[in-house]
Every structure is written in structure tokens, then in C-alpha cells.
Design a protein around this motif. Structure first.
Motif, short mmCIF file in Angstrom:
data_model
loop_
_atom_site.label_atom_id
_atom_site.label_comp_id
_atom_site.label_asym_id
_atom_site.label_seq_id
_atom_site.Cartn_x
_atom_site.Cartn_y
_atom_site.Cartn_z
N VAL A 1 0.86 -1.18 0.00
CA VAL A 1 0.00 0.00 0.00
C VAL A 1 0.89 1.23 0.00
O VAL A 1 1.89 1.27 0.72
CB VAL A 1 -0.92 0.03 1.24
N GLU A 2 0.54 2.22 -0.82
CA GLU A 2 1.29 3.48 -0.80
C GLU A 2 0.32 4.65 -0.66
O GLU A 2 -0.80 4.60 -1.17
CB GLU A 2 2.13 3.64 -2.06
N CYS A 3 0.75 5.67 0.06
CA CYS A 3 -0.06 6.87 0.23
C CYS A 3 0.37 7.89 -0.82
O CYS A 3 1.51 8.36 -0.81
CB CYS A 3 0.09 7.44 1.63
N THR A 4 -0.54 8.22 -1.72
CA THR A 4 -0.20 9.13 -2.82
C THR A 4 -0.72 10.54 -2.59
O THR A 4 -0.51 11.42 -3.44
CB THR A 4 -0.77 8.59 -4.15
N GLY A 5 -1.39 10.77 -1.46
CA GLY A 5 -1.88 12.11 -1.19
C GLY A 5 -2.62 12.21 0.13
O GLY A 5 -3.19 11.23 0.60
N VAL A 6 -2.57 13.39 0.73
CA VAL A 6 -3.31 13.69 1.96
C VAL A 6 -4.07 14.99 1.73
O VAL A 6 -3.49 16.00 1.31
CB VAL A 6 -2.37 13.84 3.17
N PHE A 7 -5.37 14.96 2.02
CA PHE A 7 -6.21 16.14 1.86
C PHE A 7 -6.90 16.43 3.19
O PHE A 7 -7.36 15.51 3.87
CB PHE A 7 -7.27 15.91 0.77
N HIS A 8 -6.98 17.71 3.54
CA HIS A 8 -7.55 18.08 4.83
C HIS A 8 -8.98 18.59 4.72
O HIS A 8 -9.58 18.99 5.73
CB HIS A 8 -6.66 19.11 5.51
N ASN A 9 -9.54 18.58 3.51
CA ASN A 9 -10.95 18.93 3.34
C ASN A 9 -11.48 18.25 2.08
O ASN A 9 -10.72 17.86 1.19
CB ASN A 9 -11.17 20.44 3.28
N ALA A 10 -12.80 18.10 2.03
CA ALA A 10 -13.43 17.39 0.92
C ALA A 10 -13.33 18.16 -0.39
O ALA A 10 -13.15 17.56 -1.46
CB ALA A 10 -14.89 17.12 1.27
N GLU A 11 -13.46 19.47 -0.30
CA GLU A 11 -13.46 20.28 -1.51
C GLU A 11 -12.16 20.15 -2.29
O GLU A 11 -12.16 20.01 -3.52
CB GLU A 11 -13.72 21.76 -1.15
N ASP A 12 -11.05 20.17 -1.58
CA ASP A 12 -9.74 20.04 -2.23
C ASP A 12 -9.60 18.65 -2.87
O ASP A 12 -9.13 18.51 -4.00
CB ASP A 12 -8.63 20.27 -1.21
N ALA A 13 -10.03 17.63 -2.13
CA ALA A 13 -9.97 16.27 -2.67
C ALA A 13 -10.82 16.12 -3.92
O ALA A 13 -10.38 15.54 -4.93
CB ALA A 13 -10.42 15.27 -1.60
N LEU A 14 -12.04 16.65 -3.88
CA LEU A 14 -12.95 16.51 -5.00
C LEU A 14 -12.44 17.28 -6.23
O LEU A 14 -12.68 16.87 -7.37
CB LEU A 14 -14.34 17.01 -4.61
N ARG A 15 -11.72 18.35 -6.00
CA ARG A 15 -11.18 19.15 -7.11
C ARG A 15 -9.99 18.45 -7.77
O ARG A 15 -9.82 18.53 -8.99
CB ARG A 15 -10.77 20.52 -6.59
N ARG A 16 -9.19 17.74 -6.99
CA ARG A 16 -7.93 17.21 -7.52
C ARG A 16 -7.95 15.72 -7.87
O ARG A 16 -7.23 15.28 -8.77
CB ARG A 16 -6.82 17.49 -6.51
N LEU A 17 -8.76 14.93 -7.18
CA LEU A 17 -8.70 13.49 -7.39
C LEU A 17 -9.15 13.03 -8.77
O LEU A 17 -8.58 12.06 -9.29
CB LEU A 17 -9.50 12.76 -6.31
N PRO A 18 -10.16 13.65 -9.39
CA PRO A 18 -10.55 13.17 -10.72
C PRO A 18 -9.43 13.22 -11.75
O PRO A 18 -9.43 12.46 -12.72
CB PRO A 18 -11.69 14.12 -11.11
N LYS A 19 -8.43 14.09 -11.55
CA LYS A 19 -7.31 14.18 -12.49
C LYS A 19 -6.33 13.02 -12.32
O LYS A 19 -5.62 12.67 -13.26
CB LYS A 19 -6.57 15.51 -12.27
N ASN A 20 -6.30 12.43 -11.13
CA ASN A 20 -5.38 11.33 -10.86
C ASN A 20 -5.99 10.43 -9.79
O ASN A 20 -5.57 10.44 -8.64
CB ASN A 20 -4.02 11.87 -10.39
N PRO A 21 -7.03 9.65 -10.16
CA PRO A 21 -7.78 8.87 -9.16
C PRO A 21 -6.93 7.79 -8.49
O PRO A 21 -6.14 7.11 -9.16
CB PRO A 21 -8.91 8.23 -9.98
N PRO A 22 -7.07 7.64 -7.18
CA PRO A 22 -6.38 6.56 -6.47
C PRO A 22 -7.19 5.27 -6.57
O PRO A 22 -8.28 5.26 -7.17
CB PRO A 22 -6.37 7.08 -5.02
N ASP A 23 -6.68 4.22 -6.00
CA ASP A 23 -7.45 2.98 -5.90
C ASP A 23 -8.42 3.05 -4.72
O ASP A 23 -9.57 2.62 -4.83
CB ASP A 23 -6.51 1.78 -5.71
#
Length: 212
Positions: A31-53
Motif C-alpha cells: 500500500v502506498e499513500c499518494t496524497g493527503v487532503f484536509h478537506n473534501a473540496e480540495d480532494a474533489l477538485r484534484r482526485l478526478p485528475k489522478n484517481p487513487p485505488d
């Protein structure tokens, strides 16, 4: 495991997120951690460009809640599997999260090793839950009305759903029924569509409500 399970943490308590991230880095369990987000809005803005598993999501986030984030991620990134990690043990958040599309629900007091194991289980088709949460789910079935939507399932889809409810992984279902894993996935997608759910847990809730 050849390809690491790409995992992001969506958690507003920075110290907790950092401790879990460091544990994942040294756990050597694929397992690898590819990102940490401290709010939902930031995650929702950035994850679609590089979705994790897998996305590990806290419920009590500033602004948009983790439950709403799970629902919106299912639309924006259908392939992302969401694991809830929270302090909430109450019934309403549990079932709201599962209905939104979460694949598992763990309490934050779970050991880090258990959290990593849950990430692996989710990726392999499982639905891990802390024991306290599982007990609440079982008690829920004593009162949940049966779902007539199950009548729309084919005999084979019923068989797949029964094995899902028993906790079988996709490979185990394929072996038991003598079909390929891709065929299992196809059946599962049709089950979700017919039961109007977005996750394994949602389908199992309806199955167990009917067969309690």
C-alpha cells in the motif's frame, strides 16, 4: 503484490493523517499513500485528475462532509473505493455512509495495522467493518423491511449476491461458481443497477433485509 494500492487520506486532523501516512510508508504491505487532503473540496477538485485505488475518508470534515464527498466521488471517480475512518459509532452516519457508496467503515481507534489491512480488503473486494459497527448493522436488520427489488435479479445474480453477503471475495466467487472474475464484476454491476445501490454494502443490506 506487484502494483501498490494507491491510497489517499482525506482527514482534517493533520497529526492523525501524518501518523497514518508514515505507517503506510513503512508497512511494506503493498500500500502506498499518494496524497493527503484536509478537506473534501480540495480532494474533489484534484482526485478526478489522478484517481487513487482507495480513498480513506473521515466523516467530520470542515465544509462538505465525508459522506457527501463519498457520494460525489462515486460520480466523479467511479473506480475509487471509499473506506470510512471516523469516530462516529451512531447508526445514522453508518448507514448514510454505506448508502452513499462506502465499501467499509472503521473506527479511528482501530490500530494502524488494522487500517492498512482494511485498505487491502477493500481493494480485493471486501467490506471491512469494526466489530462495533458490524453489531449495529446486524441489529438494523431486525427492523429493516424486505426489499422487493431482489425479485428483479436473475438466479445467477442471486447466487453472486448470496456469496457477497457471506463475505466472499470476487476471486472466491469466481472459483465457487466456475466463472471468470470479469464475469463476477459484470454480475455485480447489474446487481447494483437493479437494487439501485452504489456499493457492495448497499446490496448486502438489501439482501439481508429480505432474508433475515
Amino acid at each position: 503484490m506487484n502494483t501498490p494500492i494507491r491510497t489517499v487520506l482525506i482527514e482534517d486532523v493533520a497529526s492523525f493523517a501524518e501518523a497514518l501516512r508514515k505507517y503506510i510508508e513503512v508497512s511494506d504491505r503493498g500500500v502506498e499513500c499518494t496524497g493527503v487532503f484536509h478537506n473534501a473540496e480540495d480532494a474533489l477538485r484534484r482526485l478526478p485528475k489522478n484517481p487513487p485505488d482507495v480513498a480513506v475518508v473521515d466523516i467530520n470534515l470542515p465544509g462538505m462532509s465525508g459522506i457527501e464527498l463519498v457520494a460525489r466521488l462515486k460520480d466523479a471517480c467511479p473506480g475509487v473505493l471509499c473506506l470510512i475512518l471516523t469516530t462516529y459509532e451512531d447508526g445514522v452516519p453508518i448507514f448514510d455512509a454505506l448508502k452513499a457508496g462506502a465499501c467499509g467503515y472503521l473506527l479511528k481507534r482501530a490500530p494502524a495495522e488494522e487500517i492498512v489491512s482494511a485498505i487491502i480488503q477493500v481493494h480485493e473486494g471486501g467490506s471491512p467493518m469494526s466489530p462495533q459497527i458490524a453489531r449495529r448493522v446486524v441489529r438494523f436488520f431486525h427492523h429493516e423491511p424486505a426489499s422487493d427489488e431482489l425479485g428483479a435479479l436473475s438466479e445467477r445474480e442471486h447466487g453472486v449476491l448470496k456469496l457477497l453477503a457471506e463475505g466472499s471475495m470476487y476471486k472466491e466467487i469466481a472459483d465457487r461458481l466456475g466463472i471468470s472474475i470479469d464475469t463476477v464484476r459484470s454480475h455485480v454491476r447489474k446487481i447494483y443497477e437493479k437494487l439501485h445501490v452504489h456499493s457492495r454494502n448497499g446490496a448486502v443490506l438489501k439482501y439481508l433485509g429480505k432474508n433475515r
